[in-house]
Design a protein around this motif. Structure first.
Motif, PDB file in Angstrom:
ATOM      1  N   LYS A   2      31.336   0.271   3.329  1.00 44.39           N
ATOM      2  CA  LYS A   2      32.482   0.344   4.236  1.00 44.39           C
ATOM      3  C   LYS A   2      32.597  -0.930   5.069  1.00 44.39           C
ATOM      4  CE  LYS A   2      32.286   5.387   4.758  1.00 44.39           C
ATOM      5  NZ  LYS A   2      31.965   6.500   5.706  1.00 44.39           N
ATOM      6  N   ALA A   3      31.446  -1.407   5.578  1.00 43.66           N
ATOM      7  CA  ALA A   3      31.458  -2.629   6.389  1.00 43.66           C
ATOM      8  C   ALA A   3      31.905  -3.825   5.557  1.00 43.66           C
ATOM      9  CB  ALA A   3      30.063  -2.886   6.965  1.00 43.66           C
ATOM     10  N   SER A   4      31.473  -3.878   4.306  1.00 39.90           N
ATOM     11  CA  SER A   4      31.855  -4.983   3.426  1.00 39.90           C
ATOM     12  C   SER A   4      33.360  -4.979   3.165  1.00 39.90           C
ATOM     13  CB  SER A   4      31.088  -4.888   2.097  1.00 39.90           C
ATOM     14  OG  SER A   4      29.698  -5.031   2.300  1.00 39.90           O
ATOM     15  N   ILE A   5      33.916  -3.795   2.963  1.00 41.57           N
ATOM     16  CA  ILE A   5      35.365  -3.682   2.758  1.00 41.57           C
ATOM     17  C   ILE A   5      36.118  -4.163   3.995  1.00 41.57           C
ATOM     18  CG2 ILE A   5      37.263  -2.035   2.483  1.00 41.57           C
ATOM     19  CD1 ILE A   5      35.387  -0.362   0.722  1.00 41.57           C
ATOM     20  N   GLU A   6      35.661  -3.751   5.178  1.00 35.11           N
ATOM     21  CA  GLU A   6      36.329  -4.145   6.412  1.00 35.11           C
ATOM     22  C   GLU A   6      36.253  -5.653   6.632  1.00 35.11           C
ATOM     23  OE1 GLU A   6      34.693  -1.777   9.516  1.00 35.11           O
ATOM     24  OE2 GLU A   6      35.394   0.108   8.675  1.00 35.11           O
ATOM     25  N   LEU A   7      35.090  -6.249   6.320  1.00 37.13           N
ATOM     26  CA  LEU A   7      34.951  -7.696   6.460  1.00 37.13           C
ATOM     27  C   LEU A   7      35.904  -8.435   5.527  1.00 37.13           C
ATOM     28  CD1 LEU A   7      31.061  -8.002   6.717  1.00 37.13           C
ATOM     29  CD2 LEU A   7      32.709  -8.527   8.515  1.00 37.13           C
TER      30      LEU A   7
ATOM     31  N   ILE B 211      30.825   6.635  -0.242  1.00 33.92           N
ATOM     32  CA  ILE B 211      30.857   5.214   0.122  1.00 33.92           C
ATOM     33  C   ILE B 211      29.860   4.991   1.260  1.00 33.92           C
ATOM     34  CG2 ILE B 211      32.294   3.275   0.827  1.00 33.92           C
ATOM     35  CD1 ILE B 211      33.136   4.530  -1.813  1.00 33.92           C
ATOM     36  N   SER B 212      28.865   4.140   1.037  1.00 34.93           N
ATOM     37  CA  SER B 212      27.830   3.902   2.039  1.00 34.93           C
ATOM     38  C   SER B 212      28.383   3.108   3.220  1.00 34.93           C
ATOM     39  CB  SER B 212      26.652   3.146   1.419  1.00 34.93           C
ATOM     40  OG  SER B 212      27.039   1.814   1.084  1.00 34.93           O
TER      41      SER B 212
ATOM     42  N   LEU C  96      29.319  -5.506  -2.877  1.00 34.71           N
ATOM     43  CA  LEU C  96      29.305  -4.166  -2.288  1.00 34.71           C
ATOM     44  C   LEU C  96      30.723  -3.616  -2.164  1.00 34.71           C
ATOM     45  CD1 LEU C  96      26.598  -4.526   0.522  1.00 34.71           C
ATOM     46  CD2 LEU C  96      26.528  -2.939  -1.403  1.00 34.71           C
ATOM     47  N   ALA C  97      31.651  -4.477  -1.743  1.00 35.89           N
ATOM     48  CA  ALA C  97      33.051  -4.044  -1.632  1.00 35.89           C
ATOM     49  C   ALA C  97      33.617  -3.698  -3.001  1.00 35.89           C
ATOM     50  CB  ALA C  97      33.880  -5.137  -0.973  1.00 35.89           C
ATOM     51  N   ASP C  98      33.337  -4.531  -3.999  1.00 33.37           N
ATOM     52  CA  ASP C  98      33.815  -4.264  -5.361  1.00 33.37           C
ATOM     53  C   ASP C  98      33.251  -2.950  -5.897  1.00 33.37           C
ATOM     54  OD1 ASP C  98      35.269  -6.597  -5.400  1.00 33.37           O
ATOM     55  OD2 ASP C  98      33.760  -7.763  -6.464  1.00 33.37           O
ATOM     56  N   LYS C  99      31.994  -2.683  -5.564  1.00 32.06           N
ATOM     57  CA  LYS C  99      31.361  -1.434  -5.993  1.00 32.06           C
ATOM     58  C   LYS C  99      32.094  -0.227  -5.406  1.00 32.06           C
ATOM     59  CE  LYS C  99      26.861   0.915  -5.975  1.00 32.06           C
ATOM     60  NZ  LYS C  99      25.448   0.833  -5.493  1.00 32.06           N
TER      61      LYS C  99
END
Length: 220
Positions: free
Chosen positions: A162-167, A157-158, A117-120
């Motif tokens: 966003k949560a995946s990027i922050e993690l 960005i869903s 999800l973050a890569d997307k």
């Protein structure tokens, strides 16, 4: 009363079966299922020992943890609160004589989905930035030629992305070796009160950087 209502529904269902050729098959099937399940469902509601489950859902970082802390824990921060997704997955709370918690970390497959999800999201942003640079480079030329070139639309960005990027950012900044926590479980059951539970949960937060998925919190 339940027997009478159940019998009435069954009679209605049987009556409509005679008109089956002129009725929608799905609607008829739903009516038959309602008639069959009504009695069991009604009797279940009268069971004094039945288990009631209540789900609290909402967007990420919209105060669900704060609400539950106020409702169940007298305002204590048993469930962590922050500007980043501290409880980004399922948290299950149930009753127990003494406080305890079971922290289940993401599986390898689940963490892989977080990274995907973050890569997307990163790919969307990179594509937009490249398109915007190209737009800026050609904007002056196109204006001289009287040609209008629309600015590229910003990527959507869903919340999950966003949560995946922050993690991922939290993991990178901490230098945590994620692999050693994936598919593992930590049990916190040697506590006497919620204050001790909060302290132990805080220690888990420090070592895990919140990559835990479901948290089972049982408190008196």
């Amino acid at each position: 009363m339940i027997e009478e209502q159940s019998s009435s529904l069954l009679k209605i269902s049987k009556g409509y079966e005679l008109l089956g050729s002129s009725l929608d098959a799905n609607l008829l099937a739903e009516l038959q299922a309602l008639a069959s399940n009504f009695k069991n469902d009604a009797l279940h509601t009268q069971n004094e020992n039945r288990l009631l489950r209540i789900g609290i859902i909402g967007q990420i970082k919209r105060g669900k943890s704060s609400f539950l802390n106020s409702l169940l824990f007298n305002g204590q921060d048993v469930l962590p609160k922050a500007a980043t997704p501290m409880t980004a997955a399922l948290t299950k709370i149930c009753y127990a004589q003494r406080p305890k918690a079971l922290v289940e970390f993401y599986s390898k497959n689940e963490w892989g989905k977080v990274k995907n999800l973050a890569d997307k999201a990163f790919t969307k942003q990179a594509s937009y930035e490249n398109a915007f640079l190209e737009y800026q480079a050609n904007k002056a030329i196109s204006q001289k030629q009287g040609v209008f070139i629309p600015s590229p639309a910003k990527p959507v960005i869903s919340d999950e992305e966003k949560a995946s990027i922050e993690l991922l950012n939290m993991v990178k900044s901490s230098g945590l070796n994620v692999a050693q926590y994936l598919d593992t479980t930590i049990s916190l059951d040697q506590v006497n009160n919620n204050d001790e539970l909060v302290d132990k949960l805080g220690a888990v937060d420090l070592c895990s950087t919140y990559i835990n998925q479901p948290t089972l919190v049982a408190t008196s």
